[in-house]
Motif scaffolding. Structure first.
Motif, PDB file in Angstrom:
ATOM      1  N   VAL A 187       5.917  14.280  -3.063  1.00 24.21           N
ATOM      2  CA  VAL A 187       6.026  14.272  -1.744  1.00 24.21           C
ATOM      3  C   VAL A 187       6.812  13.390  -1.155  1.00 24.21           C
ATOM      4  O   VAL A 187       6.773  13.221   0.118  1.00 24.21           O
ATOM      5  CB  VAL A 187       4.484  14.609  -1.158  1.00 24.21           C
ATOM      6  CG1 VAL A 187       4.039  15.761  -1.501  1.00 24.21           C
ATOM      7  CG2 VAL A 187       3.705  13.240  -1.819  1.00 24.21           C
ATOM      8  N   GLY A 188       7.364  12.390  -1.689  1.00 22.67           N
ATOM      9  CA  GLY A 188       7.971  11.162  -1.039  1.00 22.67           C
ATOM     10  C   GLY A 188       7.176   9.903  -0.616  1.00 22.67           C
ATOM     11  O   GLY A 188       6.182   9.622  -1.116  1.00 22.67           O
TER      12      GLY A 188
ATOM     13  N   VAL B  50       3.627   7.955  -2.158  1.00 22.67           N
ATOM     14  CA  VAL B  50       2.345   8.549  -1.966  1.00 22.67           C
ATOM     15  C   VAL B  50       1.840   8.951  -3.431  1.00 22.67           C
ATOM     16  O   VAL B  50       2.433   9.402  -4.423  1.00 22.67           O
ATOM     17  CB  VAL B  50       2.355   9.927  -1.244  1.00 22.67           C
ATOM     18  CG1 VAL B  50       0.907  10.674  -1.248  1.00 22.67           C
ATOM     19  CG2 VAL B  50       2.677   9.710   0.216  1.00 22.67           C
ATOM     20  N   GLY B  51       0.488   8.585  -3.794  1.00 24.28           N
ATOM     21  CA  GLY B  51      -0.102   8.780  -5.239  1.00 24.28           C
ATOM     22  C   GLY B  51       0.250   7.574  -6.244  1.00 24.28           C
ATOM     23  O   GLY B  51      -0.102   7.949  -7.310  1.00 24.28           O
TER      24      GLY B  51
ATOM     25  N   ALA C 248       0.885  -1.161   0.207  1.00 24.98           N
ATOM     26  CA  ALA C 248       0.034  -0.105  -0.011  1.00 24.98           C
ATOM     27  C   ALA C 248       0.854   1.365  -0.010  1.00 24.98           C
ATOM     28  O   ALA C 248       2.240   1.010  -0.026  1.00 24.98           O
ATOM     29  CB  ALA C 248      -0.730   0.087   1.304  1.00 24.98           C
ATOM     30  N   PRO C 249       0.249   2.524  -0.109  1.00 24.75           N
ATOM     31  CA  PRO C 249       0.978   3.752   0.033  1.00 24.75           C
ATOM     32  C   PRO C 249       1.240   4.122   1.452  1.00 24.75           C
ATOM     33  O   PRO C 249       1.588   5.230   1.885  1.00 24.75           O
ATOM     34  CB  PRO C 249       0.352   4.557  -0.858  1.00 24.75           C
ATOM     35  CG  PRO C 249      -1.082   4.148  -1.102  1.00 24.75           C
ATOM     36  CD  PRO C 249      -1.192   2.856  -0.428  1.00 24.75           C
ATOM     37  N   LYS C 250       0.368   3.495   2.360  1.00 30.88           N
ATOM     38  CA  LYS C 250       0.621   3.955   3.901  1.00 30.88           C
ATOM     39  C   LYS C 250       0.605   2.773   4.755  1.00 30.88           C
ATOM     40  O   LYS C 250       0.070   1.791   4.263  1.00 30.88           O
ATOM     41  CB  LYS C 250      -0.678   4.934   4.140  1.00 30.88           C
ATOM     42  CG  LYS C 250      -1.931   4.279   3.991  1.00 30.88           C
ATOM     43  CD  LYS C 250      -3.036   5.419   3.912  1.00 30.88           C
ATOM     44  CE  LYS C 250      -4.660   4.560   3.578  1.00 30.88           C
ATOM     45  NZ  LYS C 250      -5.401   5.627   3.806  1.00 30.88           N
ATOM     46  N   ILE C 251       0.732   3.030   5.979  1.00 32.50           N
ATOM     47  CA  ILE C 251       0.572   1.909   7.072  1.00 32.50           C
ATOM     48  C   ILE C 251      -0.638   2.207   7.934  1.00 32.50           C
ATOM     49  O   ILE C 251      -0.869   3.132   8.456  1.00 32.50           O
ATOM     50  CB  ILE C 251       1.979   2.087   7.983  1.00 32.50           C
ATOM     51  CG1 ILE C 251       3.192   1.911   7.130  1.00 32.50           C
ATOM     52  CG2 ILE C 251       1.719   0.944   9.013  1.00 32.50           C
ATOM     53  CD1 ILE C 251       4.503   2.012   8.011  1.00 32.50           C
TER      54      ILE C 251
ATOM     55  N   ALA D 176      11.729   7.625  -4.687  1.00 33.40           N
ATOM     56  CA  ALA D 176       9.990   8.071  -4.889  1.00 33.40           C
ATOM     57  C   ALA D 176       9.693   9.262  -5.571  1.00 33.40           C
ATOM     58  O   ALA D 176       8.759   9.176  -6.356  1.00 33.40           O
ATOM     59  CB  ALA D 176       9.734   8.058  -3.231  1.00 33.40           C
ATOM     60  N   HIS D 177      10.613  10.388  -5.273  1.00 32.75           N
ATOM     61  CA  HIS D 177      10.498  11.333  -6.246  1.00 32.75           C
ATOM     62  C   HIS D 177      10.501  11.350  -7.667  1.00 32.75           C
ATOM     63  O   HIS D 177       9.587  11.927  -8.303  1.00 32.75           O
ATOM     64  CB  HIS D 177      11.485  12.557  -5.615  1.00 32.75           C
ATOM     65  CG  HIS D 177      11.033  13.090  -4.448  1.00 32.75           C
ATOM     66  ND1 HIS D 177      12.087  14.017  -3.664  1.00 32.75           N
ATOM     67  CD2 HIS D 177      10.023  12.865  -3.468  1.00 32.75           C
ATOM     68  CE1 HIS D 177      11.684  14.045  -2.382  1.00 32.75           C
ATOM     69  NE2 HIS D 177      10.578  13.922  -2.691  1.00 32.75           N
TER      70      HIS D 177
END
Length: 483
Positions: A367-368, A409-410, A199-202, A355-356
């Motif tokens: 935003v990394g 992210v994104g 995923a893009p988040k925890i 990531a950038h």
């Protein structure tokens, strides 16, 4: 920075410290510290496993090498392994221990067609037109198996008792392998089951998914010369176009939670022949199974009407269908506590630059990465999003779900960008973190009959009087090359 570069610049010992130091935010109880250490000590082997599966890029029901890597590793770790379960050559179950409770953990390993990509931050296919792990399943199976092995070692130390069971589940992206396991009763004796997803988040995932049904409509008419004698033809393509028009008119009158996707798979070969065959793939979704089913049946009626108007024959073939996830907040609360124990993932300057690069190449704000642990959300009534065959498991046993950052992210999911991150240290960090979070949570469930009882009570309340029946054709799984 790739794993290979980290090895060259840091060396194995420092690399081990790098991963461990970025993941543990506070002191863990000794038993949980030992679970984390087990995964840290095996991380080079685990990363190697993930990278091998990433390179194999095997699609639905063709994951021969990927399944063998995971099953062999489990067997070498002391698990009893049953291969080829429920008629699927690439499905397996690895088990250790005996008696109650029985706690399962799910692992996937199939790739997606057409997403080949190198571990670079710009679109750069490894092998043009071939598959890639655009959903991060090379990380999924390995992370879950790492957790199972850590708990198995805790059993060997006498810290917990019962049975730990790892499910190697193929074909999630296309044929939904867990449905065949569910239909065969492979989850029926579990006290709890866990899974995670890149995923893009925890976050401890306490949101549902969409129910879904897949079916194929085939129209058969009469070929004829499209100019000399079209009146002798009955066009299967006309029927498909009429069905498409009917579906599009129907959309205005659907609930906002409904989604209908279509794919015109075949509609003739040349322009000067009235096509006598057309093939149409239809997928219907809704936030609840009971909402999806009447739409499904109405779309089938639209197919019948289209066939009548075009004066052709038609046939509908069920592919499969999915139930929505039954959320279990009691289990999610336990997972949340362990995420907060582990703390955030932090990233190197090289990983942030990677990531950038991904975000620049995909047109997203640079935003990394987000490696922070999110608070436990309220469960939404209609969360939207996608579908998963984990939903069917959740109708049979309380399911605890987890998402962990493996991409920026994104990042567009099911894309080359996810493939790129899954083949380097960003993905590796998320995989190892997920293994630790799953292991800590399983440990808590083995230790707490009260928590398992609370999870079962919530499960019974959410399921209510409904009974589970897999949405599958009577035939077995569609294994390539098998008649």
């Amino acid at each position: 920075m790739t794993l290979a570069t980290l090895h060259r610049t840091c060396g194995p010992a420092l690399l081990l410290g790098l991963f461990a130091s970025t993941l543990i935010a506070q002191s863990l109880p000794p038993q949980k510290e030992r679970l984390v250490t087990t995964i840290d000590q095996q991380q080079e082997e685990l990363i190697s496993l993930s990278d091998q599966i990433w390179a194999l890029v095997e699609v639905a029901f063709e994951e021969t090498g990927s399944a063998a890597l995971l099953a062999d590793y489990a067997e070498a770790a002391g698990f009893r392994v049953e291969r080829g379960v429920s008629g699927m050559p690439t499905a397996f179950i690895a088990e250790y221990g005996s008696g109650q409770p029985i706690i399962g953990v799910l692992g996937e390993f199939d790739a997606l067609p057409g997403l080949s990509q190198q571990a670079t931050p710009g679109k750069n296919p490894l092998h043009e037109g071939e598959a890639g792990h655009g959903c991060g399943h090379n990380l999924f199976g390995v992370g879950s198996l790492a957790a199972a092995i850590a708990v198995k070692e805790a059993m060997e130390r006498g810290e917990v008792s019962g049975t730990i069971r790892f499910y190697g589940t193929p074909a999630e992206e296309k044929y939904f392998g867990k449905l065949y396991l569910a239909r065969d009763g492979q989850f029926d004796d579990l006290d709890a089951c866990l899974d995670w997803h890149p995923a893009p988040k925890i976050e401890a995932d306490v949101q549902s998914s969409l129910a879904l049904v897949d079916f194929i409509v085939e129209f058969r008419g009469q070929a004829a010369h499209a100019s000399a004698d079209p009146w002798n033809g009955r066009s299967a393509a006309d029927a498909m176009e009429l069905m498409s028009a009917g579906i599009n008119a129907y959309r205005e009158h659907l609930q906002p939670t409904v989604r209908i996707h279509t794919h015109m798979m075949q509609a003739g070969d040349v322009v000067n022949v009235v096509p006598d065959y057309a093939k149409y793939w239809v997928r219907v979704r809704d936030s609840k199974r009971e909402g999806m089913e009447p739409v499904w049946k109405r779309v089938e009626e639209i197919a019948r009407g289209a066939a009548i108007m075009a004066n052709v024959d038609y046939e509908i073939t069920l592919v499969s269908g999915l139930h929505e996830v039954l959320v279990n907040r009691a289990g999610g609360t336990v997972m949340q506590a362990n995420l907060e124990l582990l703390g955030d993932i932090t990233y190197t300057d090289e990983e942030t630059a990677f990531a950038h690069g991904i975000q620049q190449a995909t047109g997203k704000e640079q935003v990394g990465l987000d490696g922070t642990v999110k608070p436990l959300e309220e469960t939404k009534e209609n969360p939207g999003g996608g579908s998963t065959d984990v939903g069917d498991v959740s109708w049979l046993v309380p399911e605890v779900r987890l998402g962990v950052t493996t991409a920026p992210v994104g990042t567009p999911w099911h894309s080359w960008a996810v493939v790129a991150c899954g083949g380097m240290s960003i993905g590796h960090k998320g995989m190892l973190y997920a293994g630790k979070a799953l292991a800590l949570t399983m440990y808590d469930l083995f230790q707490s009959p009260e928590t398992l009882a609370a999870m079962r009570e919530e499960f019974a309340e959410r399921r209510g009087e409904a009974t589970y029946e897999a949405i599958l054709p009577e035939a077995g799984p569609p294994i390539p090359g098998k008649k």
